[in-house]
Design an enzyme around this catalytic site. Structure first.
Site, PDB file in Angstrom:
ATOM      1  N   ASP A 131      48.855  66.112  31.468  1.00  0.00           N
ATOM      2  CA  ASP A 131      50.044  65.299  31.335  1.00  0.00           C
ATOM      3  C   ASP A 131      51.226  65.989  32.016  1.00  0.00           C
ATOM      4  O   ASP A 131      51.641  67.063  31.598  1.00  0.00           O
ATOM      5  CB  ASP A 131      50.293  65.129  29.823  1.00  0.00           C
ATOM      6  CG  ASP A 131      51.381  64.110  29.569  1.00  0.00           C
ATOM      7  OD1 ASP A 131      51.603  63.273  30.453  1.00  0.00           O
ATOM      8  OD2 ASP A 131      51.992  64.169  28.497  1.00  0.00           O
TER       9      ASP A 131
ATOM     10  N   THR B  99      55.097  59.788  34.515  1.00  0.00           N
ATOM     11  CA  THR B  99      55.961  60.965  34.543  1.00  0.00           C
ATOM     12  C   THR B  99      55.699  61.840  35.776  1.00  0.00           C
ATOM     13  O   THR B  99      56.629  62.369  36.369  1.00  0.00           O
ATOM     14  CB  THR B  99      55.761  61.817  33.285  1.00  0.00           C
ATOM     15  OG1 THR B  99      54.372  62.114  33.147  1.00  0.00           O
ATOM     16  CG2 THR B  99      56.209  61.079  32.050  1.00  0.00           C
ATOM     17  N   THR B 100      54.419  61.969  36.144  1.00  0.00           N
ATOM     18  CA  THR B 100      54.109  62.765  37.330  1.00  0.00           C
ATOM     19  C   THR B 100      54.622  62.051  38.571  1.00  0.00           C
ATOM     20  O   THR B 100      55.222  62.660  39.467  1.00  0.00           O
ATOM     21  CB  THR B 100      52.596  62.996  37.438  1.00  0.00           C
ATOM     22  OG1 THR B 100      52.098  63.389  36.172  1.00  0.00           O
ATOM     23  CG2 THR B 100      52.267  64.060  38.460  1.00  0.00           C
TER      24      THR B 100
ATOM     25  N   ASP C 156      50.574  57.948  24.346  1.00  0.00           N
ATOM     26  CA  ASP C 156      50.794  57.234  25.608  1.00  0.00           C
ATOM     27  C   ASP C 156      50.223  55.831  25.529  1.00  0.00           C
ATOM     28  O   ASP C 156      50.869  54.862  25.925  1.00  0.00           O
ATOM     29  CB  ASP C 156      50.135  57.985  26.778  1.00  0.00           C
ATOM     30  CG  ASP C 156      50.916  59.237  27.136  1.00  0.00           C
ATOM     31  OD1 ASP C 156      51.994  59.437  26.559  1.00  0.00           O
ATOM     32  OD2 ASP C 156      50.439  60.010  27.988  1.00  0.00           O
TER      33      ASP C 156
HETATM   34  P1  ADP Z   1      51.581  59.629  35.810  1.00  0.00           P
HETATM   35  O1  ADP Z   1      52.037  60.773  34.986  1.00  0.00           O
HETATM   36  O2  ADP Z   1      52.516  59.374  36.952  1.00  0.00           O
HETATM   37  O3  ADP Z   1      51.264  58.403  35.047  1.00  0.00           O
HETATM   38  P2  ADP Z   1      48.741  59.829  36.219  1.00  0.00           P
HETATM   39  O4  ADP Z   1      48.001  61.103  36.344  1.00  0.00           O
HETATM   40  O5  ADP Z   1      48.577  59.042  34.981  1.00  0.00           O
HETATM   41  O6  ADP Z   1      50.252  60.140  36.506  1.00  0.00           O
HETATM   42  O7  ADP Z   1      48.315  58.936  37.467  1.00  0.00           O
HETATM   43  C1  ADP Z   1      48.797  57.637  37.627  1.00  0.00           C
HETATM   44  C2  ADP Z   1      48.377  57.077  38.951  1.00  0.00           C
HETATM   45  O8  ADP Z   1      46.946  57.015  39.046  1.00  0.00           O
HETATM   46  C3  ADP Z   1      48.888  55.664  39.103  1.00  0.00           C
HETATM   47  O9  ADP Z   1      49.433  55.535  40.392  1.00  0.00           O
HETATM   48  C4  ADP Z   1      47.640  54.817  38.936  1.00  0.00           C
HETATM   49  O10 ADP Z   1      47.713  53.618  39.672  1.00  0.00           O
HETATM   50  C5  ADP Z   1      46.566  55.728  39.471  1.00  0.00           C
HETATM   51  N1  ADP Z   1      45.220  55.407  38.949  1.00  0.00           N
HETATM   52  C6  ADP Z   1      44.834  55.442  37.660  1.00  0.00           C
HETATM   53  N2  ADP Z   1      43.524  55.078  37.544  1.00  0.00           N
HETATM   54  C7  ADP Z   1      43.078  54.821  38.793  1.00  0.00           C
HETATM   55  C8  ADP Z   1      41.816  54.414  39.355  1.00  0.00           C
HETATM   56  N3  ADP Z   1      40.753  54.199  38.593  1.00  0.00           N
HETATM   57  N4  ADP Z   1      41.738  54.251  40.685  1.00  0.00           N
HETATM   58  C9  ADP Z   1      42.819  54.474  41.456  1.00  0.00           C
HETATM   59  N5  ADP Z   1      44.019  54.872  41.003  1.00  0.00           N
HETATM   60  C10 ADP Z   1      44.167  55.041  39.696  1.00  0.00           C
END
Ligand code: ADP
Ligand code: MG
Length: 536
Positions: free
Chosen positions: A61, A94-95, A386
């Site tokens: 996270d 957040t990332t 979350d």
């Molecule tokens: P954040 O803290 O920004 O939410 P995450 O590590 O949760 O970071 O990553 C979020 C990103 O990953 C988003 O841009 C989302 O669209 C992408 N994402 C999540 N699951 C998938 C998937 N199965 N295939 C492609 N992209 C994905």
């Protein structure tokens, strides 16, 4: 003598200004974002955070990494607070917010180096932001099914926990949401109505939702009623103790009866309080601090079951679900402060007796979080938080965007076309903004072992193709481009909208700085000067 006044004022200060200040700030932002970018997406890696005592937390996270890190540079701290703001407002993204801020800054540095004034960039970024927001609204899907809602919540958990656990937690969050969704309340409803309770035994997959509030408490007097079909409840946000005699306090006992008189008086005061509660027809008493032992039998005799020593948070949930107002002490209790509950029972978790209370003013639920170790339970709780936050916000604003870098790629293409309609140098800033958005698909590709440049170019071309469009994104599993609605990878509109807002705002606030004054006493101030010379 204004001039020398300034000199005096800056005597104990290191001053970096103009371009150097900006380079310094951008470097700090880039350094910080490179610490979290490898966690982005479902294939992002975890970080192990080790505290001073050697205790370790493993997390994926972004905001947890940043909030735990010891960050000294003020610009880096600004990024940490951007990420916290995103967490508070949207619970996800957040990332994304951090890497976007850093990319916006890096691209603006390029522009500054070619001689574009920061104020022009500020202007261009603002124009780009408002155009991008309009486009987000336009592309978003608003008639979403229950299944799509479930997929969107599950997407927000991907990478944080394994997918089976993610699906399970998504189910729990939606179940909890179901019990509280009828209630009025803002985004803090999930805090006010959903209690998280970590329980030692069982595996993560045994985590469950229990209706009502479950507390690791047993009643004060075993002789009082164990269960109830409902009644009237009073919550005291304080104690029910008589002022104790301090052991080292000296009392001058002038006659033999003085001590006894002291105790009698204390006992009478307690009796009065119990009688007052009984006269209000109360049968359940919950007290935040202690209750005097002598009161125990008095309460039971008056038909009141008492519980003591509570966390403030639990009392707040209890107050919301029963309509009881918390009173500082029983003497200040008014008739309207009494609440009502519908049932009370006892249940064992991990061999420990727990009490479950149901309220009359709508539901509260308890999410029982299980896991093999404290660290696992904490990470599962964070993931559940979350899921719960995203589910609640989605229920209020059910609009979705494509994930997998699709929406950022689409916005970049849209902004590039839009830039050419603008006159003046702002055009270049809008293009820089567009390019910055591509950091999301680029990083997703990078974290999945794909070539980032090929992936971004390929995605852009696929969107431009005849059967393409904004919903084509990167399928991390296969490395191919795919329609994100068919794949079930959704990002909520509010997450993307807020990430754009807060990262643009953070980048702009750094762009506005042209002078950094470091107090000299800070021995920790990093020596950026030497690095800057070879960069600048
Ligand atoms: P954040 O803290 O920004 O939410 P995450 O590590 O949760 O970071 O990553 C979020 C990103 O990953 C988003 O841009 C989302 O669209 C992408 N994402 C999540 N699951 C998938 C998937 N199965 N295939 C492609 N992209 C994905
Ligand atoms: Mg996320």
């Amino acid at each position: 003598m204004v001039e020398s006044d300034h000199e005096v004022a800056l005597e104990d200060t290191d001053r970096i200004h103009g371009r150097s200040a900006f380079v310094n700030n951008v470097k700090a932002a880039v350094a910080l974002s490179s610490a979290v970018r490898s966690t982005l997406g479902p294939k992002g890696l975890d970080k192990m955070l080790v505290d001073e005592d050697g205790g370790a937390t493993v997390t994926n996270d972004g905001v947890t990494v940043l909030e735990t890190a010891k960050v000294e540079h003020p610009t880096a701290r600004l990024l940490v607070s951007t990420s916290s703001a995103q967490d508070r407002a949207a619970r996800d993204g957040t990332t994304t917010a951090v890497i976007l801020t850093s990319e916006l800054l890096q691209n603006s540095l390029e522009l500054v180096r070619t001689g574009i004034h920061p104020s022009v960039i500020l202007n261009g970024y603002r124009i780009a932001l408002s155009e991008a927001q309009e486009e987000l609204e336009r592309v978003s899907k608003s008639d979403i099914s229950e299944e799509q809602m479930r997929l969107a919540v599950a997407t927000s958990l991907s990478g944080k926990v394994d997918s089976a656990v993610g699906d399970h937690l998504t189910g729990l969050a939606l179940e909890a949401l179901d019990s509280i969704s009828a209630d009025e309340g803002g985004d803090d409803l999930e805090r006010l109505r959903v209690k998280r309770m970590r329980v030692k035994d069982g595996s993560t997959m045994d985590s469950e939702v229990v209706n009502g509030l479950v507390l690791p408490k047993s009643r004060m007097d075993i002789a009082s009623e164990a269960t109830s079909e409902g009644g009237r409840i009073v919550i005291i946000d304080g104690g029910m103790e008589s002022p104790s005699l301090d052991l080292d306090a000296s009392i001058e006992v002038t006659n033999l009866g003085a001590m006894k008189e002291f105790h009698d008086r204390a006992q009478n005061r307690m009796r009065e309080q119990v009688e007052q509660l009984a006269s209000m027809d109360v049968d359940l008493l919950v007290v935040r601090d202690g209750i005097e032992e002598v009161a125990s039998t008095m309460l039971t005799d008056a038909g009141i079951t008492a519980y003591r020593r509570f966390e403030r948070e639990d009392l707040e949930i209890l107050s919301r679900m029963t309509g009881a107002n918390m009173a500082r002490d029983s003497s200040r209790l008014r008739p309207e402060d009494v609440g009502t509950y519908t049932s009370r029972s006892e249940q064992a978790y991990s061999g420990i007796k727990h009490t479950r209370i149901d309220g009359s003013e709508g539901g509260a639920v308890t999410v029982v979080i299980r896991g093999s170790s404290p660290a696992v339970r904490e990470e599962v709780e964070r993931a559940f938080d979350d899921a719960m936050g995203v589910a609640l916000r989605l229920s209020k604003e059910p609009r979705l965007l494509p994930g997998g870098g699709a929406i950022q790629t689409h916005l970049a293409r849209h902004l590039r076309a839009f830039a050419s309609s603008q006159s003046g140098r702002e055009q270049m800033a809008i293009e820089a903004y567009a390019a910055a958005l591509e950091i999301v698909p680029r990083t997703l590709a990078e974290n999945s072992g794909l070539d980032p440049i090929d992936a971004v170019l390929g995605l852009s071309a696929a969107q431009a193709a005849k059967d393409g469009g904004a919903w084509v994104g990167l399928d991390i599993g296969s490395g191919q481009n795919a329609k994100m609605d068919e794949l079930g990878v959704f990002d909520p509109l509010f997450v993307s909208r807020h990430a754009l807002d807060c990262s643009t705002e953070a980048a702009c606030s750094v762009l506005r700085i042209d002078d950094v004054l470091w107090a000299k006493q800070d021995a920790q101030t990093p020596d950026w000067q030497s690095e800057m010379e070879d960069q600048d």
